[in-house]
Structure formats: structure tokens, C-alpha cells
Motif scaffolding. Structure first.
Motif, PDB file in Angstrom:
ATOM      1  N   PHE A  93      -1.182  -9.969  -3.380  1.00 29.74           N
ATOM      2  CA  PHE A  93      -1.645  -9.000  -4.365  1.00 29.74           C
ATOM      3  C   PHE A  93      -1.348  -7.567  -3.929  1.00 29.74           C
ATOM      4  O   PHE A  93      -0.871  -6.747  -4.734  1.00 29.74           O
ATOM      5  N   VAL A  94      -1.616  -7.233  -2.659  1.00 32.23           N
ATOM      6  CA  VAL A  94      -1.438  -5.841  -2.229  1.00 32.23           C
ATOM      7  C   VAL A  94       0.036  -5.464  -2.108  1.00 32.23           C
ATOM      8  O   VAL A  94       0.368  -4.278  -2.098  1.00 32.23           O
ATOM      9  N   THR A  95       0.919  -6.452  -2.016  1.00 36.06           N
ATOM     10  CA  THR A  95       2.355  -6.147  -1.898  1.00 36.06           C
ATOM     11  C   THR A  95       3.106  -6.273  -3.219  1.00 36.06           C
ATOM     12  O   THR A  95       4.257  -5.839  -3.304  1.00 36.06           O
ATOM     13  N   HIS A  96       2.463  -6.846  -4.262  1.00 35.91           N
ATOM     14  CA  HIS A  96       3.171  -7.062  -5.529  1.00 35.91           C
ATOM     15  C   HIS A  96       2.490  -6.399  -6.721  1.00 35.91           C
ATOM     16  O   HIS A  96       3.066  -6.398  -7.821  1.00 35.91           O
ATOM     17  N   ARG A  97       1.296  -5.868  -6.548  1.00 33.29           N
ATOM     18  CA  ARG A  97       0.596  -5.222  -7.651  1.00 33.29           C
ATOM     19  C   ARG A  97       0.346  -3.753  -7.315  1.00 33.29           C
ATOM     20  O   ARG A  97       0.337  -3.368  -6.153  1.00 33.29           O
ATOM     21  N   PRO A  98       0.164  -2.907  -8.347  1.00 37.14           N
ATOM     22  CA  PRO A  98      -0.130  -1.495  -8.068  1.00 37.14           C
ATOM     23  C   PRO A  98      -1.342  -1.350  -7.163  1.00 37.14           C
ATOM     24  O   PRO A  98      -2.316  -2.097  -7.286  1.00 37.14           O
ATOM     25  N   ALA A  99      -1.255  -0.385  -6.257  1.00 34.49           N
ATOM     26  CA  ALA A  99      -2.327  -0.208  -5.280  1.00 34.49           C
ATOM     27  C   ALA A  99      -3.636   0.153  -5.962  1.00 34.49           C
ATOM     28  O   ALA A  99      -3.676   0.975  -6.883  1.00 34.49           O
ATOM     29  N   ALA A 100      -4.714  -0.478  -5.509  1.00 36.41           N
ATOM     30  CA  ALA A 100      -6.043  -0.237  -6.077  1.00 36.41           C
ATOM     31  C   ALA A 100      -6.694   0.958  -5.397  1.00 36.41           C
ATOM     32  O   ALA A 100      -6.586   1.139  -4.176  1.00 36.41           O
ATOM     33  N   ASP A 101      -7.369   1.779  -6.189  1.00 36.32           N
ATOM     34  CA  ASP A 101      -8.089   2.931  -5.652  1.00 36.32           C
ATOM     35  C   ASP A 101      -9.467   2.474  -5.198  1.00 36.32           C
ATOM     36  O   ASP A 101     -10.474   2.663  -5.878  1.00 36.32           O
ATOM     37  N   THR A 102      -9.495   1.846  -4.050  1.00 39.94           N
ATOM     38  CA  THR A 102     -10.741   1.304  -3.491  1.00 39.94           C
ATOM     39  C   THR A 102     -10.670   1.357  -1.980  1.00 39.94           C
ATOM     40  O   THR A 102      -9.598   1.626  -1.406  1.00 39.94           O
ATOM     41  N   SER A 103     -11.786   1.100  -1.321  1.00 39.95           N
ATOM     42  CA  SER A 103     -11.852   1.105   0.141  1.00 39.95           C
ATOM     43  C   SER A 103     -12.233  -0.279   0.637  1.00 39.95           C
ATOM     44  O   SER A 103     -13.117  -0.925   0.067  1.00 39.95           O
ATOM     45  N   LEU A 104     -11.580  -0.718   1.712  1.00 40.17           N
ATOM     46  CA  LEU A 104     -11.811  -2.038   2.274  1.00 40.17           C
ATOM     47  C   LEU A 104     -12.176  -1.927   3.749  1.00 40.17           C
ATOM     48  O   LEU A 104     -11.670  -1.065   4.457  1.00 40.17           O
ATOM     49  N   LEU A 105     -13.035  -2.821   4.189  1.00 42.55           N
ATOM     50  CA  LEU A 105     -13.352  -2.975   5.619  1.00 42.55           C
ATOM     51  C   LEU A 105     -13.209  -4.452   5.967  1.00 42.55           C
ATOM     52  O   LEU A 105     -13.785  -5.306   5.290  1.00 42.55           O
TER      53      LEU A 105
END
Length: 371
Positions: A299-311
């Protein structure tokens, strides 16, 4: 006596010790030929091993919360499931079923220790009905905060998991209260529950074609139900999600797939691709798009980047997701938009003890990203 009862564990341990001592004591008398002597030896050895395995199993279940009851253990759990509401219902999307205190000083008074409310949630869109526990911080009940809107975090167990383990074993409410009291976090509302909203099936927070619409429940129905009943945020900045194992995978997926709902997601010992096994069944029904998007690295390499934060969290020794987590971090960093942080322990297994070491820092991180 319940499966998680301390009495049951003590009975098993005492039985194992008694049979072990009895075996040692009686062995000389049974050390002869004859069917009685042989049967006695076999019976003592078998009884000792069975009670020993039972003791270990009961202790492990108490420590890790695999099963909540005998019915849960033997697959006879029937008090939860997916409900299709044909009439629209009149009880509302959220109903409070009861309350309980938070462990620690002042826990008996909500204004001092906060309160845990057991609730029944009904999804307006997904038609999923499931129980949950809502932690309300002390400030929620204090007069000076009567108009304040609080940030909320959805807290998810692993699979199979029990929602009770989130406050009985992982101590989320007590930790959140103490951190806020010390000024290290802002007061937050916690919605504690299993990601398994259609038990015993493990739906991996997927909208299963022709089946439970679990992702829709968490992305749409749950926040709507909470906003209708509690003073919680109405924008993504007021919502986060955190979980361990399966719950961690769900937390990361919800934040990536729905940045318009969740501003931040925390995956404790998470994996990054939905499994297909006997507990999940066929989640995708041949839908390649759905299958790909359930793979977070895809998902992170094939879809537009999400404006969110991950830990994300892992450990160098003891966690099987260590290498995958390092790759996931690099892939998220390459998006240039999605923000990612990590907790990497030197050692720590896939268990409650490890997550208890990570939860305080994770809650501080989460609080800092919610408005």
C-alpha cells in the motif's frame, strides 16, 4: 470456576505437585510385574503429566489472555457476533451497560481515578454489533472541564485476545491516567476492544466481500457512535488508534487507509500483511485490489502517501517482525509525506511484558500527535 480463575490454577498446580510426590512415594511399591503394578505406574505418570500441562496452559492463558472462558476455549462462544439490524433499532449506536473502577489511588471516584464503562456498539453502516470498554479520564467528570472535547484512541487487542486484558493485563487506563497526571500526556478517552468483531472469525479489519464489514465499522461506525455519546473530537486530529499484534496491524492499516479518520496509528509488534489461514477464511474472495491493499508494504509503495503518523515497535531479539519492520520504516520514509517513528528494544518477545514496556512511550507519542 472460570477458566481464568486463580482457584482453577491453584487446583491444577496442587494436583500436579500431589501426583508428582505420590509417584515418587509409591514407585517402589509399583516396581513389580503384574497388570496392577503396570497400570498404577501408567496412571500416575499420565495423571502427573496431564495436570502439569494443565497448570502450564492455565498459567499461560492468564498471562497472555488467549481465552476468556471455557466456552471461548472450546469454541462455544455465542454472546457476540455480527448483527444485521433490519429495523434500524431504537437503542442508538452506543449503549452503556455498566461501569467499573480504574485500579489505583482514587479509582473509586471518577473525578479522581476516571471510570471504565462497558458499552454495546452497533454500526449504522456495517450493522456490526460488538461490546467494548470506554475509559473516561478523571478530567471528563470534573466541573472545570465540562465543556472540553477530549482526544480519543481506539485500543485493540491481538487475536483472539480479550478486551478485559487491555486493562487487567496491559493497564492502559491506569497508565494513561498516571501519564496525564504527571503532565506527560493530555487526558485521553480510550475505546478498548477486540479487532475480532465477528468471533470466532479473525477478519483482520477487512471489509470481507459478502461478510463482516470490519474496516467500515472501525473507520466510520465506531467514531460516529462515540461522537454521539461522548465529548470526543470530530476531526481526524482528535483520533488515534493503537494495538498489539493483530490489533497493531489493524491500527497501522486504519491510519494508512483512513487518514481522514485517524491522525495517528501505533502498531506494537505488528505484522504488515493480512494472513490467510483457518481462522480468517477467505478474506478477499478473489478481489486482487482488496488483497493488495491489505498488504501495508504494498500500500505505501503503490498508493498516494497518506497524511498520517505511524509508530511501529519491534525488538532485535525475540520478535519475528524485526526485519520486516525495518523495511517498512524505509518504505514509509520514502513516501515523503507519511510520518513514521519506531521503538526498537534490544530484546523482547511477542507478549504482554514486552508491550507493557512500550505502552507508556507509545501513549506519550500518540498524545503528542492528537489535538
Amino acid at each position: 470456576m472460570g477458566l481464568t480463575s486463580t482457584t482453577v490454577l491453584l487446583v491444577a498446580v496442587v494436583s500436579a505437585v500431589t501426583l508428582f510426590v505420590g509417584t515418587v512415594w509409591l514407585w517402589p511399591r509399583l516396581a513389580r510385574r503384574g497388570w496392577r503394578a503396570v497400570g498404577g505406574r501408567v496412571g500416575l505418570l499420565l495423571g502427573t503429566q496431564l495436570t502439569l500441562f494443565a497448570s502450564v496452559g492455565l498459567a499461560a492463558n492468564q498471562a497472555f489472555g488467549f481465552y476468556a472462558s471455557w466456552d471461548d476455549l472450546f469454541g462455544r462462544e455465542t454472546d457476540q457476533g455480527v448483527v444485521v439490524d433490519h429495523t434500524g433499532g431504537s437503542g442508538g449506536p452506543l449503549e452503556v451497560l455498566g461501569t467499573r473502577r480504574v485500579d489505583g489511588p482514587g479509582g473509586g471516584r471518577p473525578q479522581q481515578g476516571g471510570q471504565i464503562q462497558k458499552v454495546a456498539l452497533t454500526g449504522r453502516t456495517s450493522h456490526i454489533a460488538t461490546p467494548a470498554y470506554v475509559y473516561l479520564p478523571p478530567e471528563y467528570f470534573q466541573p472545570q472541564y465540562r465543556t472540553r472535547v477530549f482526544p480519543a484512541a481506539v485500543v485493540l487487542t491481538g487475536y483472539p485476545g480479550t478486551a478485559e486484558a487491555l486493562f487487567e493485563k496491559l493497564h492502559y487506563p491506569r497508565t494513561a491516567r498516571d501519564l496525564a497526571k504527571d503532565g506527560r500526556t493530555q487526558p485521553m478517552i480510550l475505546v478498548m476492544m477486540r479487532p475480532t468483531v465477528a468471533p470466532p472469525r479473525d477478519t483482520e479489519c477487512v471489509d470481507v466481500p459478502g461478510g463482516p464489514q470490519t474496516e467500515t465499522f472501525f473507520a466510520k461506525d465506531l467514531p460516529e457512535a462515540m461522537r454521539a455519546h461522548y465529548r470526543v473530537g470530530r476531526t481526524p486530529a482528535g483520533w488515534g488508534v493503537i494495538g498489539d499484534s493483530t490489533g497493531g496491524y489493524c491500527a497501522l492499516k486504519l491510519a494508512l487507509h483512513h487518514p481522514g479518520t485517524y491522525a495517528a496509528g501505533v502498531g506494537l509488534s505488528a505484522y504488515y500483511k493480512a494472513p490467510l489461514d483457518p481462522t480468517t477464511g477467505d478474506l478477499f474472495r478473489g478481489d486482487a485490489k482488496l488483497r493488495n491493499e491489505a498488504d501495508l508494504r504494498w500500500f505505501v509503495t503503490h498508493r498516494p502517501a497518506a497524511d498520517t503518523s505511524l509508530l511501529v515497535t519491534t525488538s532485535k531479539v525475540g520478535e519475528s517482525n524485526y526485519k520486516a519492520t525495518l523495511k517498512f520504516i524505509d518504505e514509509v520514509k520514502a513516501t515523503g509525506k507519511t510520518r513514521i517513528s519506531s521503538i526498537v528494544l534490544d530484546s523482547g518477545g511477542h507478549n504482554f511484558n514486552t508491550w507493557r514496556r512500550e505502552i507508556p512511550a507509545a501513549l506519550q507519542w500518540l498524545s503528542g500527535r492528537l489535538g
